[in-house]
Design a protein around this motif. Structure first.
Motif, PDB file in Angstrom:
ATOM      1  N   PHE A 169       0.846  -1.194   0.000  1.00 25.80           N
ATOM      2  CA  PHE A 169       0.000   0.000   0.000  1.00 25.80           C
ATOM      3  C   PHE A 169       0.882   1.245   0.000  1.00 25.80           C
ATOM      4  O   PHE A 169       1.948   1.261   0.598  1.00 25.80           O
ATOM      5  CB  PHE A 169      -0.895   0.021   1.246  1.00 25.80           C
ATOM      6  N   GLY A 170       0.401   2.258  -0.659  1.00 24.22           N
ATOM      7  CA  GLY A 170       1.150   3.508  -0.657  1.00 24.22           C
ATOM      8  C   GLY A 170       0.306   4.666  -1.159  1.00 24.22           C
ATOM      9  O   GLY A 170      -0.660   4.487  -1.893  1.00 24.22           O
ATOM     10  N   VAL A 171       0.687   5.850  -0.717  1.00 24.23           N
ATOM     11  CA  VAL A 171       0.034   7.094  -1.142  1.00 24.23           C
ATOM     12  C   VAL A 171       1.148   8.079  -1.472  1.00 24.23           C
ATOM     13  O   VAL A 171       2.099   8.247  -0.703  1.00 24.23           O
ATOM     14  CB  VAL A 171      -0.869   7.662  -0.017  1.00 24.23           C
ATOM     15  N   ASP A 172       1.036   8.727  -2.639  1.00 22.80           N
ATOM     16  CA  ASP A 172       2.083   9.676  -3.003  1.00 22.80           C
ATOM     17  C   ASP A 172       1.845  11.030  -2.307  1.00 22.80           C
ATOM     18  O   ASP A 172       0.905  11.175  -1.511  1.00 22.80           O
ATOM     19  CB  ASP A 172       2.185   9.818  -4.523  1.00 22.80           C
TER      20      ASP A 172
ATOM     21  N   GLY B  98      -1.661  12.463  -2.392  1.00 24.58           N
ATOM     22  CA  GLY B  98      -2.780  11.692  -1.848  1.00 24.58           C
ATOM     23  C   GLY B  98      -3.331  10.632  -2.796  1.00 24.58           C
ATOM     24  O   GLY B  98      -4.377  10.056  -2.536  1.00 24.58           O
ATOM     25  N   ARG B  99      -2.621  10.396  -3.891  1.00 21.80           N
ATOM     26  CA  ARG B  99      -3.081   9.376  -4.823  1.00 21.80           C
ATOM     27  C   ARG B  99      -2.596   7.999  -4.392  1.00 21.80           C
ATOM     28  O   ARG B  99      -1.488   7.845  -3.858  1.00 21.80           O
ATOM     29  CB  ARG B  99      -2.565   9.670  -6.232  1.00 21.80           C
ATOM     30  N   ASP B 100      -3.444   7.025  -4.643  1.00 22.90           N
ATOM     31  CA  ASP B 100      -3.124   5.636  -4.305  1.00 22.90           C
ATOM     32  C   ASP B 100      -2.047   5.122  -5.259  1.00 22.90           C
ATOM     33  O   ASP B 100      -2.216   5.123  -6.473  1.00 22.90           O
ATOM     34  CB  ASP B 100      -4.389   4.774  -4.424  1.00 22.90           C
ATOM     35  N   ILE B 101      -0.937   4.666  -4.691  1.00 24.00           N
ATOM     36  CA  ILE B 101       0.121   4.066  -5.504  1.00 24.00           C
ATOM     37  C   ILE B 101       0.389   2.622  -5.056  1.00 24.00           C
ATOM     38  O   ILE B 101       1.484   2.090  -5.215  1.00 24.00           O
ATOM     39  CB  ILE B 101       1.414   4.914  -5.460  1.00 24.00           C
ATOM     40  N   SER B 102      -0.627   2.022  -4.489  1.00 23.95           N
ATOM     41  CA  SER B 102      -0.514   0.627  -4.063  1.00 23.95           C
ATOM     42  C   SER B 102      -0.331  -0.261  -5.286  1.00 23.95           C
ATOM     43  O   SER B 102      -0.833   0.025  -6.359  1.00 23.95           O
ATOM     44  CB  SER B 102      -1.775   0.194  -3.319  1.00 23.95           C
ATOM     45  N   HIS B 103       0.400  -1.347  -5.087  1.00 24.03           N
ATOM     46  CA  HIS B 103       0.549  -2.292  -6.192  1.00 24.03           C
ATOM     47  C   HIS B 103       0.713  -3.713  -5.671  1.00 24.03           C
ATOM     48  O   HIS B 103       1.198  -3.963  -4.568  1.00 24.03           O
ATOM     49  CB  HIS B 103       1.713  -1.904  -7.112  1.00 24.03           C
TER      50      HIS B 103
END
Length: 130
Positions: A112-115, A118-123
């Motif tokens: 999970f990740g957020v840049d 605030g955008r989701d950068i999950s992969h």
């Protein structure tokens, strides 16, 4: 009494039959209902294989055979299947260990990740290899 085997190994019962080599309808070791019952009780394919192998080993009248053709056991041909029982028990131990070391559920990893915006950068990372 029923015996079925599909060499595509699509059902767990077929996998058990393959692993214990109970695949010949002319010399059936277990009925379908017996393997289904063991699988239902154990809830794990490898444990069911171990139980089936131990059950086969418990039939020494069918397994423990030693004979020789010739004079005083020194003949032209001899067979000793008495060592089959310990071999079956070692195989059962192997499958029991495999059951213990194989997780009941497969886990995947999702990072999970957020840049900074605030955008989701999950992969998705794929299956976890332990």
């Amino acid at each position: 009494m029923a015996f079925t085997y599909n060499n595509s190994l699509s059902a767990d019962r077929d996998k058990i039959r393959f692993l214990i080599q109970d695949v010949d309808s002319s010399s059936v070791i277990f009925q379908d209902s017996e393997l289904d019952g063991v699988l239902n009780i154990e809830g794990n394919l490898f444990r069911a294989v171990a139980i089936a192998l131990r059950a086969i080993a418990m039939q020494p009248g069918k397994l423990a055979v030693a004979f020789s053709i010739g004079t005083r056991g020194e003949g032209l041909f001899s067979v000793d299947r008495r060592q089959l029982i310990p071999t079956l028990l070692k195989l059962a131990d192997h499958w029991e260990e495999r059951a213990i070391s194989t997780p009941d559920e497969a886990w995947d990893r999702l990072d999970f990740g957020v840049d900074d915006f605030g955008r989701d950068i999950s992969h998705y990372q794929g299956a976890i290899d332990d």
